[in-house]
Design a protein around this motif. Structure first.
Motif, short mmCIF file in Angstrom:
data_model
loop_
_atom_site.label_atom_id
_atom_site.label_comp_id
_atom_site.label_asym_id
_atom_site.label_seq_id
_atom_site.Cartn_x
_atom_site.Cartn_y
_atom_site.Cartn_z
N ARG A 97 0.85 -1.19 0.00
CA ARG A 97 0.00 0.00 0.00
C ARG A 97 0.89 1.25 0.00
O ARG A 97 1.97 1.26 0.58
N HIS A 116 -0.71 3.77 4.54
CA HIS A 116 -1.58 2.98 5.41
C HIS A 116 -1.42 3.51 6.83
O HIS A 116 -0.52 3.12 7.57
N PRO A 152 -4.11 3.80 9.50
CA PRO A 152 -5.48 3.64 9.98
C PRO A 152 -5.75 4.37 11.29
O PRO A 152 -6.91 4.65 11.60
N THR A 161 -3.27 1.98 -3.34
CA THR A 161 -4.29 1.71 -2.34
C THR A 161 -3.77 2.11 -0.96
O THR A 161 -2.57 2.28 -0.75
N ARG A 204 -5.09 3.61 3.32
CA ARG A 204 -6.08 4.15 4.24
C ARG A 204 -5.47 5.30 5.02
O ARG A 204 -4.34 5.21 5.53
N ASP A 214 -10.13 6.88 8.81
CA ASP A 214 -11.29 6.05 8.46
C ASP A 214 -11.52 5.94 6.97
O ASP A 214 -12.44 5.25 6.53
N THR A 215 -10.71 6.62 6.16
CA THR A 215 -10.96 6.69 4.72
C THR A 215 -10.03 5.76 3.96
O THR A 215 -8.80 5.93 3.98
N ALA A 216 -10.59 4.79 3.28
CA ALA A 216 -9.83 3.90 2.41
C ALA A 216 -9.92 4.42 0.98
O ALA A 216 -10.89 5.08 0.59
N SER A 237 -8.59 3.40 -3.32
CA SER A 237 -8.02 2.38 -4.20
C SER A 237 -7.59 2.96 -5.54
O SER A 237 -7.35 2.22 -6.49
N THR A 255 -9.56 12.66 0.67
CA THR A 255 -8.62 12.97 1.75
C THR A 255 -7.99 14.34 1.50
O THR A 255 -8.28 15.00 0.50
#
Length: 670
Positions: free
Chosen positions: A549, A552, A554, A576, A578, A581-583, A585, A594
């Motif tokens: 990723r 990342h 979280p 990809t 996170r 709270d926002t993922a 891809s 974001t």
């Protein structure tokens, strides 16, 4: 504060002074006090309402004692016709009954019981709110400003405040060498709300640094606090960077051999240079101090070897130069120690450490050393529980400068102390070091109180490159560091780290490009203009490097954090990750959901010369060149940052640690 030194004795029932000398008049009275208090620091002025301004300042000192302060005021923008408006015995001062929307200037003078009065402070200026105005809890009330522990190239700036409940107060900074024009812009100070973590607490303040200054130079600073709810104020002040450490001019040079070292050392005086001749010396405890401008210098050269430990406890103004030490250098509790151009080979007899202080020290200068540890670069060595040993360089206390060292083969390469061992860890510079083969952290800036500056370091083949576990409110700056093959993570922002600032770093690593697996909130993170490249990951001594990723995080507290203008890529071909709270891809999803609204996607072709993906992190491959191509996606993709990327060559700053086409900095010894 200096007080006369007297020795008193009882002789035939009378109390007499045995060391007053000629300072005591014949009639037995004491000499008059003619010493004025110190000049008060520049006060802080802020608007409380449409008719009241508040003035605060740091208390003055005096050889006997400060008894009060004289407050002088003038009216109008830029006014200088000051007149007495009040007196107080201690700060603060409230000025009431003022007209609305009116600018005032203030200055403060300190006095003592003998009637001595200091010179006036630098002026502070503020404007009352508009009629009927009054921001209440949302207005800022400015407190004292300070510039603690200047280093050779940086100034720490702190401005305390209260109020500002809606968190919209901003402090901008301008600076210049004293007596010159024009002003230059620095980065705005970071707003640091009061907080606590891991047994430490901090108060609300605006805090930050002015970067890349000249040593031994006095600078003027103009701080402007702006709050639309009230409290706008301007303060001017000065501070002087520390000079490069140097021996006393025309210092006496005393030749030393292994046979004469003890006797010559016992008679060393401030200003002496002890020139060690070739030979093997035993480790020693050093117990002589120099003075400012007259350090005691222990200088070695070719063929000088010290087998054992050098212990330099609670001393000041001592320089160790050009020594080869098979053991450890320890300077617990010392001030203004210089350790430069030494070779230190760690020994298990001394815990595998290199250059360390394990109690509060101040203003050390540790430069151009080669420090080599005992830890092997192997999978079993990796991590906090790995088969590793020793701290390469470890410090606690304020004002330290650690630069241009090469540190290899330790548990942690360069580190601050942790938990209850951490004391006053602020205003610390870690610059231009070359770190490799360290099995836990390359640079462990843990428990930084504020204004630790980790700038322009090269970190190659370290388990974790840079650690802030945790930052205690911040800012903790990580700027223009070049990171290749950080096996686990590039940035360890753990244990509730708050206030980390990541600017213009380049990261190429196995697994997740920028991953934080803290399990606790990561708050107040500010990131701009970085390059993060990862790829297919793996597991090494039980630690995962991630799955490829690009971001990342979280545990990110998105409401207090801001990341943007970063270049992101993965050899997996995906984008990809996170953020809180926002993922996301895709690049489009990252930009629209974001703060990374100006992120760009990059890959390994961004570099000007081929850079191999570190697919086998335990292989000690050559250190790559991480400069970018001028026609790559990372060029001209950054955000201008005053005092950080001034003078960029293109339409905008480039991403990563280097401007395209620029020469890289010198890493390690010069």
């Amino acid at each position: 504060m200096h007080r006369p030194s007297f020795r008193w004795a009882v002789v035939l029932g009378l109390l007499t002074c045995a060391a007053c000398g000629d300072d005591t008049p014949d009639d037995g009275s004491f000499p008059p006090d003619t010493q004025a208090p110190s000049v008060p620091d520049a006060p802080g002025a802020s608007a409380v309402s449409d008719s009241q301004l508040s003035l605060t300042w740091t208390s003055s000192t005096d050889n006997v004692g400060v008894t009060g302060y004289r407050i002088e005021r003038c009216q109008g923008t830029g006014c200088m016709d000051f007149a007495l408006v009040g007196t107080v015995t201690a700060p603060p001062f409230a000025d009431t009954g003022l007209p609305a929307s009116t600018a005032f200037g203030y200055r403060v003078l300190a006095s003592d019981a003998a009637g001595n009065t200091s010179a006036a402070s630098a002026p502070a200026r503020a404007t009352t709110l508009a009629s009927g105005g009054g921001g209440g809890a949302n207005a800022t009330v400015a407190g004292a400003a300070s510039l603690p522990f200047p280093t050779l190239n940086h100034l720490t700036v702190e401005w305390a405040f209260s109020g500002d409940a809606n968190a919209n107060g901003v402090v901008t900074v301008r600076y210049r060498p004293s007596g010159t024009l024009p002003w230059r812009e620095a980065m705005p100070l970071r707003r640091v709300p009061a907080g606590d973590n891991e047994g430490f607490s901090w108060t609300s303040r605006h805090s930050g640094s002015v970067f890349d200054l000249q040593p031994g130079t006095t600078y003027e600073l103009e701080l402007t606090l702006t709050d639309p709810d009230g409290g706008t104020a301007t303060r001017t002040t000065t501070a002087t960077t520390r000079p490069l450490p140097a021996p006393m001019p025309d210092a006496p040079i005393k030749a030393v051999t292994p046979a004469t070292f003890a006797s010559v050392a016992a008679g060393a005086q401030p200003g002496d240079i002890l020139l060690l001749g070739a030979g093997t010396y035993a480790g020693f405890d050093w117990s002589r101090s120099g003075t400012e401008g007259k350090p005691i210098v222990l200088r070695g050269g070719s063929g000088v070897v010290i087998n054992g430990a050098i212990n330099l406890f609670t001393q000041a103004w001592v320089h160790l130069e050009g020594l080869t030490v098979n053991g450890r250098i320890r300077f617990n509790g010392s001030r203004h120690v210089v350790i430069q151009r030494c070779t230190v080979n760690a020994s298990s007899a001394f815990g595998g450490d290199g250059i360390v202080t394990y109690t509060r020290a101040e203003n050390a200068y540790i430069a151009d050393n080669v420090v080599t540890g005992l830890t092997q670069w192997a999978e079993a060595s990796l991590g906090a529980s790995g088969n590793n040993l020793g701290e390469g360089i470890a410090v606690t206390g304020p004002g330290h400068v650690i630069l241009h060292n090469r540190v290899t083969g330790f548990r942690d390469g360069i580190s601050l102390l942790e938990d209850d061992e951490a004391v006053d860890q602020y205003s610390i510079d870690i610059l231009n070091n070359d770190l490799s083969g360290n099995a836990d952290d390359g640079i462990e800036a843990d428990f930084c109180f504020h204004n630790c500056r980790i700038v322009r370091n090269r970190l190659t083949h370290n388990f974790i490159a840079l650690s802030s576990q945790p930052g205690l409110g911040g800012p903790t700056y990580f700027i223009r560091n070049a990171i290749y093959n950080a096996v686990h993570v590039a940035f360890k922002l753990y244990r509730g780290s708050t206030g980390d600032v990541l600017l213009h770093n380049t990261v190429v690593k196995n697994g997740d490009a920028f991953g934080i697996y803290a399990g606790r909130p990561v708050a107040g993170l500010y990131a701009r203009n970085n390059l993060f490249l990862g790829g297919t990951g793996g597991t090494f001594n039980g630690y995962s490097s991630g799955t490829g990723r690009v971001l990342h995080l979280p545990d990110l507290v998105a409401a207090s954090s801001s990341l943007d203008h970063d270049g992101l890529g993965s050899t997996t071909g995906t984008l990809t990750g996170r953020l809180g709270d926002t993922a996301f891809s895709s690049l489009q999803a990252l930009r629209t959901s974001t703060t990374e609204q100006h992120a760009v996607q990059v890959d390994l072709t961004v570099f000007s010369t081929p850079v191999a993906y570190p697919a086998a992190p335990l292989t000690l491959s050559p250190t790559p060149d991480l400069r970018i191509r001028a026609d790559s996606a990372a060029a001209n993709a950054g955000q201008p940052l005053a005092n950080i990327n001034d003078g960029f060559a293109g339409l905008a700053p480039d991403l990563g640690a280097f401007e395209a086409g620029a020469e890289p900095p010198i890493y390690g010894p010069r």
